[in-house]
Design a protein around this motif. Structure first.
Motif, PDB file in Angstrom:
ATOM      1  N   VAL A 129       0.892  -1.259   0.228  1.00 27.86           N
ATOM      2  CA  VAL A 129      -0.082   0.014  -0.188  1.00 27.86           C
ATOM      3  C   VAL A 129       0.945   1.034  -0.012  1.00 27.86           C
ATOM      4  CG1 VAL A 129      -1.534   1.416   1.352  1.00 27.86           C
ATOM      5  CG2 VAL A 129      -1.954  -1.078   1.203  1.00 27.86           C
ATOM      6  N   GLY A 130       0.753   1.954  -1.014  1.00 25.56           N
ATOM      7  CA  GLY A 130       1.674   3.273  -0.840  1.00 25.56           C
ATOM      8  C   GLY A 130       0.750   4.563  -0.554  1.00 25.56           C
ATOM      9  N   ILE A 131       1.622   5.683  -0.142  1.00 27.19           N
ATOM     10  CA  ILE A 131       0.707   6.696   0.174  1.00 27.19           C
ATOM     11  C   ILE A 131       1.722   7.984  -0.270  1.00 27.19           C
ATOM     12  CG2 ILE A 131       1.482   6.743   2.604  1.00 27.19           C
ATOM     13  CD1 ILE A 131      -1.185   8.305   3.344  1.00 27.19           C
ATOM     14  N   THR A 132       1.258   8.800  -0.761  1.00 27.03           N
ATOM     15  CA  THR A 132       2.236   9.928  -1.435  1.00 27.03           C
ATOM     16  C   THR A 132       2.056  11.246  -0.621  1.00 27.03           C
ATOM     17  OG1 THR A 132       0.474  10.754  -2.970  1.00 27.03           O
ATOM     18  CG2 THR A 132       1.824   9.137  -3.710  1.00 27.03           C
ATOM     19  N   GLY A 133       3.005  11.839  -0.618  1.00 28.11           N
ATOM     20  CA  GLY A 133       3.233  13.342   0.142  1.00 28.11           C
ATOM     21  C   GLY A 133       4.103  14.191  -0.480  1.00 28.11           C
ATOM     22  N   LYS A 134       3.854  15.418  -0.227  1.00 28.58           N
ATOM     23  CA  LYS A 134       4.621  16.587  -0.900  1.00 28.58           C
ATOM     24  C   LYS A 134       5.493  17.395   0.298  1.00 28.58           C
ATOM     25  CE  LYS A 134       2.895  18.312  -4.421  1.00 28.58           C
ATOM     26  NZ  LYS A 134       3.542  18.146  -5.841  1.00 28.58           N
ATOM     27  N   LEU A 135       6.805  17.437   0.211  1.00 31.50           N
ATOM     28  CA  LEU A 135       7.298  18.228   1.205  1.00 31.50           C
ATOM     29  C   LEU A 135       8.011  19.533   0.223  1.00 31.50           C
ATOM     30  CD1 LEU A 135       8.579  18.603   3.942  1.00 31.50           C
ATOM     31  CD2 LEU A 135      10.741  17.499   3.356  1.00 31.50           C
ATOM     32  N   SER A 168       8.168  13.348 -10.276  1.00 36.67           N
ATOM     33  CA  SER A 168       7.652  14.714 -10.382  1.00 36.67           C
ATOM     34  C   SER A 168       8.036  15.534  -9.481  1.00 36.67           C
ATOM     35  CB  SER A 168       6.132  14.293 -10.320  1.00 36.67           C
ATOM     36  OG  SER A 168       5.974  13.791  -9.093  1.00 36.67           O
ATOM     37  N   SER A 169       9.147  15.238  -8.586  1.00 36.74           N
ATOM     38  CA  SER A 169       9.742  16.157  -7.784  1.00 36.74           C
ATOM     39  C   SER A 169      10.439  17.325  -8.552  1.00 36.74           C
ATOM     40  CB  SER A 169      10.685  15.752  -6.892  1.00 36.74           C
ATOM     41  OG  SER A 169      10.157  14.684  -6.240  1.00 36.74           O
ATOM     42  N   SER A 170      10.439  18.523  -7.825  1.00 34.56           N
ATOM     43  CA  SER A 170      10.892  19.741  -8.631  1.00 34.56           C
ATOM     44  C   SER A 170      12.438  19.952  -7.978  1.00 34.56           C
ATOM     45  CB  SER A 170      10.276  20.797  -8.615  1.00 34.56           C
ATOM     46  OG  SER A 170      10.584  22.126  -9.206  1.00 34.56           O
ATOM     47  N   GLY A 171      13.464  20.179  -8.647  1.00 30.95           N
ATOM     48  CA  GLY A 171      14.766  20.763  -8.064  1.00 30.95           C
ATOM     49  C   GLY A 171      15.509  19.600  -7.271  1.00 30.95           C
ATOM     50  N   ALA A 200       9.740  18.128  -2.950  1.00 31.06           N
ATOM     51  CA  ALA A 200      10.075  16.624  -2.946  1.00 31.06           C
ATOM     52  C   ALA A 200       8.670  15.963  -3.009  1.00 31.06           C
ATOM     53  CB  ALA A 200      10.764  16.241  -1.636  1.00 31.06           C
ATOM     54  N   ASP A 201       8.318  15.434  -3.911  1.00 29.13           N
ATOM     55  CA  ASP A 201       7.272  14.589  -4.086  1.00 29.13           C
ATOM     56  C   ASP A 201       7.660  12.971  -3.586  1.00 29.13           C
ATOM     57  OD1 ASP A 201       5.449  16.295  -4.942  1.00 29.13           O
ATOM     58  OD2 ASP A 201       5.861  15.742  -7.130  1.00 29.13           O
TER      59      ASP A 201
END
Length: 186
Positions: A28-34, A91-94, A174-175
């Motif tokens: 089971v995966g769960i995503t988050g954005k920092l 999909s992370s940026s930088g 950071a995705d």
């Protein structure tokens, strides 16, 4: 003679199968954005992300519990995590590596009935994907906490310290995906 030999070979196998624990497992995966603005803006740049386990598209945790109930023939009596992976999504940026985001220890936990239960940790995660040490088994939680776990009414908490450059550069994202290897037992 062949029948006796076959019976002699099958009898130990049948008895061994009777000792097996009936279980069901699924990832089971769960995503988050920092974002670089999320951690504290002064050293040590601590952060905490929290997201309910059932908020992912398609509710994979709810599907896990439903499938486990179907396979086991009853709701699970115990749920454990056998592996845990932290991944930096493309999909992370930088940032392209977990070591550009995190400094030191990163931890993942479940907030069950108002208590934080540790699930896994990683020291200085690096690369695009990093395995975390796991230590969660619901055998150690109370009835109210287990009801939240089985019902999927709990947040997953990701906490740690961000790299100073991640915070001070600004505009970075950071995705992240945390993937749990859940096992449900009859």
């Amino acid at each position: 003679m062949k029948t006796t030999l076959l019976a002699a070979l099958l009898v130990p196998f049948l008895f061994a199968c009777g000792d097996d624990v009936v279980n069901y497992s699924a990832p089971v995966g769960i995503t988050g954005k920092l974002r670089s603005a999320d951690p504290a803006q002064t050293a040590p740049y601590a952060f905490t992300l929290s997201k309910n386990i059932t908020t992912e598209q398609g509710n994979p945790y709810g599907a896990f519990v439903n499938d486990a109930t179907r396979v086991l023939g009853q709701p699970p009596s115990r749920i454990a995590v056998t592996y845990l992976t932290l991944e930096l999504l493309p999909s992370s940026s930088g940032v392209t590596n977990l070591n550009q985001v995190f400094a030191g220890q990163v931890s993942v936990g479940f907030d069950l009935d108002g208590t934080a239960y540790p699930v896994g940790t990683a020291a200085n995660p690096a690369g695009a994907s990093f395995p975390m040490m796991t230590a969660f088994d619901s055998a150690g939680v109370g009835p109210a906490a287990f009801a939240e776990l089985a019902g999927g009414t709990f947040p997953v908490i990701l906490a740690g310290t961000a790299q100073p450059a991640f915070v001070t550069t600004g505009g970075l994202t950071a995705d992240l995906q945390t993937t749990f290897g859940f096992v449900a037992y009859k």
